[in-house]
Motif scaffolding. Structure first.
Motif, PDB file in Angstrom:
ATOM      1  N   LEU A 401       0.853  -1.229  -0.182  1.00 40.65           N
ATOM      2  CA  LEU A 401      -0.033  -0.027  -0.016  1.00 40.65           C
ATOM      3  C   LEU A 401       0.948   1.374  -0.061  1.00 40.65           C
ATOM      4  O   LEU A 401       0.575   2.292  -0.609  1.00 40.65           O
ATOM      5  N   ARG A 402       1.926   1.358   0.836  1.00 37.80           N
ATOM      6  CA  ARG A 402       2.965   2.409   0.840  1.00 37.80           C
ATOM      7  C   ARG A 402       3.412   2.459  -0.697  1.00 37.80           C
ATOM      8  O   ARG A 402       3.848   3.717  -1.072  1.00 37.80           O
ATOM      9  N   LYS A 403       3.969   1.539  -1.371  1.00 43.37           N
ATOM     10  CA  LYS A 403       4.284   1.812  -2.669  1.00 43.37           C
ATOM     11  C   LYS A 403       3.100   2.423  -3.638  1.00 43.37           C
ATOM     12  O   LYS A 403       3.506   3.211  -4.677  1.00 43.37           O
ATOM     13  N   VAL A 404       2.061   1.860  -3.440  1.00 46.42           N
ATOM     14  CA  VAL A 404       0.818   2.203  -4.233  1.00 46.42           C
ATOM     15  C   VAL A 404       0.651   3.932  -3.972  1.00 46.42           C
ATOM     16  O   VAL A 404       0.533   4.646  -4.918  1.00 46.42           O
ATOM     17  N   ILE A 405       0.734   4.201  -2.817  1.00 44.56           N
ATOM     18  CA  ILE A 405       0.515   5.656  -2.452  1.00 44.56           C
ATOM     19  C   ILE A 405       1.703   6.572  -2.988  1.00 44.56           C
ATOM     20  O   ILE A 405       1.476   7.611  -3.502  1.00 44.56           O
ATOM     21  N   ALA A 406       2.987   6.238  -2.756  1.00 46.76           N
ATOM     22  CA  ALA A 406       4.235   6.626  -3.131  1.00 46.76           C
ATOM     23  C   ALA A 406       4.098   6.867  -4.663  1.00 46.76           C
ATOM     24  O   ALA A 406       4.150   8.105  -5.311  1.00 46.76           O
ATOM     25  N   ASP A 407       3.632   5.788  -5.572  1.00 44.41           N
ATOM     26  CA  ASP A 407       3.436   5.954  -6.978  1.00 44.41           C
ATOM     27  C   ASP A 407       2.525   6.925  -7.251  1.00 44.41           C
ATOM     28  O   ASP A 407       2.749   7.748  -8.316  1.00 44.41           O
ATOM     29  N   VAL A 431       9.447   5.924   4.784  1.00 48.12           N
ATOM     30  CA  VAL A 431      10.650   5.744   5.442  1.00 48.12           C
ATOM     31  C   VAL A 431      10.224   4.781   6.814  1.00 48.12           C
ATOM     32  O   VAL A 431      10.805   3.834   7.158  1.00 48.12           O
ATOM     33  N   ALA A 432       9.220   5.456   7.474  1.00 49.50           N
ATOM     34  CA  ALA A 432       8.874   4.755   8.713  1.00 49.50           C
ATOM     35  C   ALA A 432       8.391   3.586   8.711  1.00 49.50           C
ATOM     36  O   ALA A 432       8.626   2.559   9.402  1.00 49.50           O
ATOM     37  N   SER A 433       7.736   3.105   7.476  1.00 54.02           N
ATOM     38  CA  SER A 433       6.924   1.930   7.168  1.00 54.02           C
ATOM     39  C   SER A 433       8.025   0.915   6.766  1.00 54.02           C
ATOM     40  O   SER A 433       8.086  -0.168   7.346  1.00 54.02           O
ATOM     41  N   LEU A 434       9.148   1.181   5.926  1.00 53.14           N
ATOM     42  CA  LEU A 434      10.098   0.487   5.753  1.00 53.14           C
ATOM     43  C   LEU A 434      10.882   0.068   6.870  1.00 53.14           C
ATOM     44  O   LEU A 434      11.542  -1.240   7.053  1.00 53.14           O
ATOM     45  N   ARG A 435      11.170   0.897   7.691  1.00 53.91           N
ATOM     46  CA  ARG A 435      12.075   0.675   9.198  1.00 53.91           C
ATOM     47  C   ARG A 435      11.207  -0.322   9.963  1.00 53.91           C
ATOM     48  O   ARG A 435      11.667  -1.336  10.336  1.00 53.91           O
ATOM     49  N   ALA A 436       9.972  -0.130  10.147  1.00 54.64           N
ATOM     50  CA  ALA A 436       9.422  -1.152  10.818  1.00 54.64           C
ATOM     51  C   ALA A 436       9.013  -2.224  10.524  1.00 54.64           C
ATOM     52  O   ALA A 436       9.156  -3.251  11.228  1.00 54.64           O
ATOM     53  N   THR A 471       5.194   2.662  13.305  1.00 57.78           N
ATOM     54  CA  THR A 471       4.771   3.615  12.016  1.00 57.78           C
ATOM     55  C   THR A 471       4.197   4.697  12.830  1.00 57.78           C
ATOM     56  O   THR A 471       4.529   5.958  12.269  1.00 57.78           O
ATOM     57  N   VAL A 472       3.182   4.630  13.495  1.00 59.93           N
ATOM     58  CA  VAL A 472       2.455   5.769  14.067  1.00 59.93           C
ATOM     59  C   VAL A 472       3.383   6.794  14.974  1.00 59.93           C
ATOM     60  O   VAL A 472       3.244   7.799  14.638  1.00 59.93           O
ATOM     61  N   SER A 473       4.316   5.989  15.842  1.00 60.39           N
ATOM     62  CA  SER A 473       4.971   6.988  16.520  1.00 60.39           C
ATOM     63  C   SER A 473       6.285   7.677  15.903  1.00 60.39           C
ATOM     64  O   SER A 473       7.078   8.594  16.140  1.00 60.39           O
ATOM     65  N   ALA A 474       6.746   6.949  14.875  1.00 61.67           N
ATOM     66  CA  ALA A 474       7.814   7.361  13.829  1.00 61.67           C
ATOM     67  C   ALA A 474       7.192   8.519  13.051  1.00 61.67           C
ATOM     68  O   ALA A 474       8.136   9.395  12.876  1.00 61.67           O
ATOM     69  N   VAL A 475       6.256   8.540  12.815  1.00 60.24           N
ATOM     70  CA  VAL A 475       5.779   9.675  11.707  1.00 60.24           C
ATOM     71  C   VAL A 475       5.587  11.014  12.661  1.00 60.24           C
ATOM     72  O   VAL A 475       4.577  10.781  13.222  1.00 60.24           O
TER      73      VAL A 475
END
Length: 480
Positions: A401-407, A431-436, A471-475
């Motif tokens: 989903l993050r990739k779809v949103i980024a594209d 970035v936060a999603s990839l890290r998590a 993700t929530v705390s990182a963003v």
């Protein structure tokens, strides 16, 4: 109080005592493998790895050749564990402890050495020469029981060597997944740093043209500064994790250029189903087997203590004495002396009570250990399944989903349907999603090792989660 009786038969009883001691002494020998066959078989059946006690220069050369060959390729977790089992000097010290335990067992299985004494007294043309051989009859009588107890304790020492081997394997497994996970996370953050740098440069250009105010420009600059610090921390953690893995594998400085994969293994298609994990843990845990063996040895020791509670001293001495009185004919005397202790003040009640309480203490600790083993197995499996679901959720749902949103954000930015602030906000969240996701996958593989430890033994399985940032705390959302 001690009572002695002196009788003079025609034969020396000490001679038969000496013969019996020599016969029994031949029953206790060192094993050719110092007990390592049971250890190797146990480790091979549990984790399918080879172990060897390095005791000669030839053993050392063989182990070094195998380690060198294994280090010549990219290490997977099983290869790293095999290197540790061959090369870790702490584990070799545990095998030395096993050899010492065998020496203690042989020593306990030997009959007591007889004591020889010779005396001569002379004067005024008279003399007396006396020769004695003294042996501990009680020790000889109880030798088979003491030898059996010693064998049980040596067997427990063999299982302790297996447990130490499993502990070394578990520590190496954890160190490997931490090292590879830290390296992968550093790569993810480094890629994010590249994107953050491009965003920071764009923000600076927009600021120069007046399209971005100083507040928004500072927000994007600090994002780049923070991700740069994160990359430095991740690289430091990767270096430290690699050093911990090197220590677990027992590598010297010239071998530290070992190769690790760039990323953790993919998740298995489906998690393990272990409906009888509690039964498996109770049946296979090495620490439980050690406790059971020690409890059996204590039971035999307790029975021996009860059997010898009244008699703690029983010595037999064979006597050969030559005497000559003045103006008399020399004459010879032979006999034996039996010495034992009369239990008037101490009837052995203290020793029996101590042996009973020690046995009860060991029984209660064994029961407690069994309860804890079942609980640890349940907890390890729940943790394993939970982390599998979490890591799988990131891989199947969040990252796609993050990739779809980024594209889609990039397409809309190119079509001028969204502004640069939406692109910047999406970059932060990605970035936060990839890290998590990376940390979730690392935690899953650590939980896999903990699950194996919970079933077989070799550690407490206490690696737990590594403090993953969600993700929530990182963003940090960009205000409108």
């Amino acid at each position: 109080m001690r009572t002695s009786y002196s009788i003079r038969p025609r034969a020396i009883a000490g001679s038969s005592l000496l013969v019996l001691s020599l016969v029994l002494a031949g029953c206790a020998n060192f094993s050719p493998d110092h007990g390592m066959t049971l250890v190797a078989d146990g480790v091979g059946a549990t984790i399918q790895k080879d172990v060897v006690a390095v005791r000669t220069a030839e053993d050392a050369d063989t182990a070094e050749a195998v380690v060198k060959r294994l280090l010549g390729r990219t290490l997977d977790v099983e290869t790293a564990i095999q290197i540790a089992l061959l090369n870790n000097k702490g584990l070799q010290a545990a095998f030395n402890e096993l050899a010492l335990a065998e020496a203690d067992s042989v020593e306990q299985s030997l009959p007591p050495n007889p004591v020889f004494s010779i005396s001569k007294v002379s004067g005024d043309a008279a003399f007396e020469t006396s020769r004695q051989v003294v042996g501990d009859i009680l020790a000889l009588a109880t030798l088979p029981f003491r030898a059996e107890i010693a064998r049980e304790r040596f067997r427990a020492a063999q299982f302790r060597a297996i447990l130490e081997t499993l502990r070394t394997a578990a520590e190496t497994r954890r160190a490997y997944y931490r090292a590879v996970g830290a390296s992968e996370l550093a790569a993810v953050l480094n890629d994010a740093k590249t994107s953050a740098e491009a965003i920071a440069e764009l923000a600076e250009k927009l600021g120069k043209t007046g399209s971005m105010n100083k507040l928004d420009q500072a927000r994007e600059q600090v994002f780049y500064a923070e991700i740069t610090a994160d990359v430095a921390s991740a690289r430091q953690e990767a270096a430290s994790s690699r050093e911990r893995l090197a220590r677990a594998m027992g590598l010297w400085d010239q071998k530290l250029n070992f190769k690790l994969p760039s990323r953790l293994p993919d998740l298995p298609r489906r998690p393990k189903s272990l409906p009888f994990i509690e039964v498996d843990a109770v049946a296979h845990r090495v620490d439980l087997q050690i406790a059971q063996i020690e409890l059996g040895a204590l039971a035999k020791a307790q029975n021996l203590t009860k059997a010898t509670r009244f008699v703690t001293l029983l010595d037999l001495a064979g006597i050969d004495r030559n005497s000559k009185e003045p103006e008399g004919t020399p004459f010879r005397q032979r006999g034996f002396e039996l010495q034992f202790q009369v239990p008037i003040f101490d009837g052995g009640e203290v020793r029996v009570r101590q042996a009973t309480e020690i046995y009860n203490q060991a029984f209660n600790r064994l029961t407690e250990r069994a309860v804890n083993v079942r609980s640890e197995a349940r907890e390890a499996y729940r943790n394993y399944r939970s982390l599998y679901d979490i890591a799988g959720h990131y891989q199947r749902e969040v990252l796609p989903l993050r990739k779809v949103i980024a594209d889609e954000t990039e397409l809309r930015y190119g079509a001028m349907q969204v502004d640069v602030f939406a692109v910047l906000a999406e970059a932060r969240q990605r970035v936060a999603s990839l890290r998590a996701a990376t940390e979730a996958k690392r935690d899953f593989w650590l939980a896999t090792g903990d699950l194996q430890t919970a079933v077989n033994g070799g550690g407490s399985g206490d690696s737990g989660r590594e403090g993953r940032t969600t993700t929530v705390s990182a963003v940090t959302s960009t205000p409108n």
